[in-house]
Design a protein around this motif. Sequence first.
Motif, PDB file in Angstrom:
ATOM      1  N   ARG A  64       0.983  -1.376  -0.154  1.00 34.16           N
ATOM      2  CA  ARG A  64       0.356  -0.138  -0.324  1.00 34.16           C
ATOM      3  C   ARG A  64       0.971   1.102  -0.487  1.00 34.16           C
ATOM      4  NH1 ARG A  64      -3.913  -0.459   4.531  1.00 34.16           N
ATOM      5  NH2 ARG A  64      -4.886   1.329   3.951  1.00 34.16           N
ATOM      6  N   LEU A  65       2.303   1.293   0.918  1.00 35.08           N
ATOM      7  CA  LEU A  65       3.384   2.552   0.358  1.00 35.08           C
ATOM      8  C   LEU A  65       3.164   2.454  -0.597  1.00 35.08           C
ATOM      9  CD1 LEU A  65       4.063   4.522   2.770  1.00 35.08           C
ATOM     10  CD2 LEU A  65       6.227   2.703   3.218  1.00 35.08           C
ATOM     11  N   ALA A  66       3.408   1.332  -1.121  1.00 32.58           N
ATOM     12  CA  ALA A  66       4.456   1.755  -2.586  1.00 32.58           C
ATOM     13  C   ALA A  66       3.914   2.348  -3.706  1.00 32.58           C
ATOM     14  CB  ALA A  66       4.839   0.202  -2.562  1.00 32.58           C
ATOM     15  N   ALA A  67       2.017   1.530  -3.499  1.00 36.44           N
ATOM     16  CA  ALA A  67       1.524   2.384  -4.688  1.00 36.44           C
ATOM     17  C   ALA A  67       0.864   3.628  -4.075  1.00 36.44           C
ATOM     18  CB  ALA A  67      -0.016   1.498  -4.147  1.00 36.44           C
ATOM     19  N   ALA A  68       1.363   3.625  -3.041  1.00 35.43           N
ATOM     20  CA  ALA A  68       1.060   5.319  -1.839  1.00 35.43           C
ATOM     21  C   ALA A  68       2.232   6.762  -2.830  1.00 35.43           C
ATOM     22  CB  ALA A  68       0.453   5.490  -1.068  1.00 35.43           C
ATOM     23  N   VAL A  69       3.132   5.706  -2.802  1.00 31.73           N
ATOM     24  CA  VAL A  69       4.504   6.661  -3.414  1.00 31.73           C
ATOM     25  C   VAL A  69       4.585   6.644  -5.095  1.00 31.73           C
ATOM     26  CG1 VAL A  69       6.744   6.284  -3.442  1.00 31.73           C
ATOM     27  CG2 VAL A  69       5.648   6.229  -1.708  1.00 31.73           C
ATOM     28  N   THR A  70       4.016   5.765  -4.824  1.00 30.66           N
ATOM     29  CA  THR A  70       3.914   5.675  -7.108  1.00 30.66           C
ATOM     30  C   THR A  70       2.545   6.783  -7.582  1.00 30.66           C
ATOM     31  OG1 THR A  70       4.692   3.409  -7.094  1.00 30.66           O
ATOM     32  CG2 THR A  70       3.892   4.471  -8.816  1.00 30.66           C
ATOM     33  N   ALA A  71       1.905   6.939  -7.304  1.00 32.49           N
ATOM     34  CA  ALA A  71       0.640   7.257  -7.250  1.00 32.49           C
ATOM     35  C   ALA A  71       0.903   8.844  -6.732  1.00 32.49           C
ATOM     36  CB  ALA A  71      -0.897   7.577  -6.527  1.00 32.49           C
ATOM     37  N   PHE A  72       1.257   9.591  -6.280  1.00 34.21           N
ATOM     38  CA  PHE A  72       1.478  10.206  -5.454  1.00 34.21           C
ATOM     39  C   PHE A  72       3.383  11.071  -6.751  1.00 34.21           C
ATOM     40  CE2 PHE A  72       4.610  13.522  -3.757  1.00 34.21           C
ATOM     41  CZ  PHE A  72       4.301  14.696  -3.713  1.00 34.21           C
ATOM     42  N   THR A  73       4.327  10.506  -6.978  1.00 33.57           N
ATOM     43  CA  THR A  73       5.008  10.180  -8.007  1.00 33.57           C
ATOM     44  C   THR A  73       4.512  11.160  -9.791  1.00 33.57           C
ATOM     45  OG1 THR A  73       6.231   9.167  -6.735  1.00 33.57           O
ATOM     46  CG2 THR A  73       6.541   9.720  -8.782  1.00 33.57           C
ATOM     47  N   GLY A  75       1.379  11.848  -9.529  1.00 32.57           N
ATOM     48  CA  GLY A  75       0.990  13.054  -9.918  1.00 32.57           C
ATOM     49  C   GLY A  75       1.353  14.231  -9.903  1.00 32.57           C
ATOM     50  N   MET A  76       2.515  13.943  -9.068  1.00 33.67           N
ATOM     51  CA  MET A  76       3.435  15.065  -9.247  1.00 33.67           C
ATOM     52  C   MET A  76       3.841  15.846 -10.984  1.00 33.67           C
ATOM     53  SD  MET A  76       3.355  17.177  -6.546  1.00 33.67           S
ATOM     54  CE  MET A  76       2.438  17.379  -6.701  1.00 33.67           C
ATOM     55  N   ALA A  77       4.062  14.033 -10.969  1.00 37.05           N
ATOM     56  CA  ALA A  77       4.973  14.548 -13.006  1.00 37.05           C
ATOM     57  C   ALA A  77       4.372  14.572 -13.619  1.00 37.05           C
ATOM     58  CB  ALA A  77       5.688  13.453 -13.020  1.00 37.05           C
ATOM     59  N   ALA A  78       2.564  14.784 -13.435  1.00 33.41           N
ATOM     60  CA  ALA A  78       1.345  14.918 -14.243  1.00 33.41           C
ATOM     61  C   ALA A  78       1.321  16.929 -14.066  1.00 33.41           C
ATOM     62  CB  ALA A  78       0.428  14.297 -14.249  1.00 33.41           C
ATOM     63  N   LEU A  79       1.366  17.118 -12.545  1.00 35.01           N
ATOM     64  CA  LEU A  79       1.396  18.492 -12.222  1.00 35.01           C
ATOM     65  C   LEU A  79       2.570  19.315 -12.709  1.00 35.01           C
ATOM     66  CD1 LEU A  79      -0.350  20.736 -10.939  1.00 35.01           C
ATOM     67  CD2 LEU A  79       1.121  19.708  -9.126  1.00 35.01           C
ATOM     68  N   VAL A  80       3.696  18.909 -13.382  1.00 39.05           N
ATOM     69  CA  VAL A  80       4.771  19.699 -13.193  1.00 39.05           C
ATOM     70  C   VAL A  80       4.386  19.768 -14.925  1.00 39.05           C
ATOM     71  CG1 VAL A  80       7.205  18.912 -13.650  1.00 39.05           C
ATOM     72  CG2 VAL A  80       6.067  19.068 -11.737  1.00 39.05           C
ATOM     73  N   GLU A  81       4.547  18.726 -15.836  1.00 45.23           N
ATOM     74  CA  GLU A  81       4.548  18.044 -17.419  1.00 45.23           C
ATOM     75  C   GLU A  81       2.965  19.954 -17.759  1.00 45.23           C
ATOM     76  OE1 GLU A  81       4.412  17.299 -21.039  1.00 45.23           O
ATOM     77  OE2 GLU A  81       5.781  17.181 -19.323  1.00 45.23           O
TER      78      GLU A  81
END
Length: 122
Positions: A64-73, A75-81
């Motif tokens: 669950r932690l790995a999934a949350a970190v992946t989703a956050f990463t 999401g941040m990549a999409a926001l930066v793009e």
Amino acid sequence: MALIDIFVSAILPIVLIAGVGFTLGRAKDVEPGPLNTATVYVLAPALVLHSLLDTGLGGETLVRLAAAVTAFTLGMAALVELSGRLLGVDDREYELESEDVVSLPADNAEALLQREAAERLW
């Protein structure tokens, strides 16, 4: 007493390593490139692996932690793009030393490469 234990076990090693790095930088002309490469590709992943192997968390929690970190990463990549596409490339001037290593988005890097203000490392 617990606060001193936290300082000695968590903060003091960081201060000591920074002190050794500062002293080494003053005493010798050390190239930062190989140190940066070793830190990013060897030391940081080793620290993460050690932390994961040493943790008391269960397998489901780690997944669950790995999934949350992946989703956050992602999401941040999409926001930066999205921000980059909306705001475009800036035309600011930057003062860098020859030993500085900077990772830039492709649009910004290409502009610097065309002006011969930067060089590609790979």
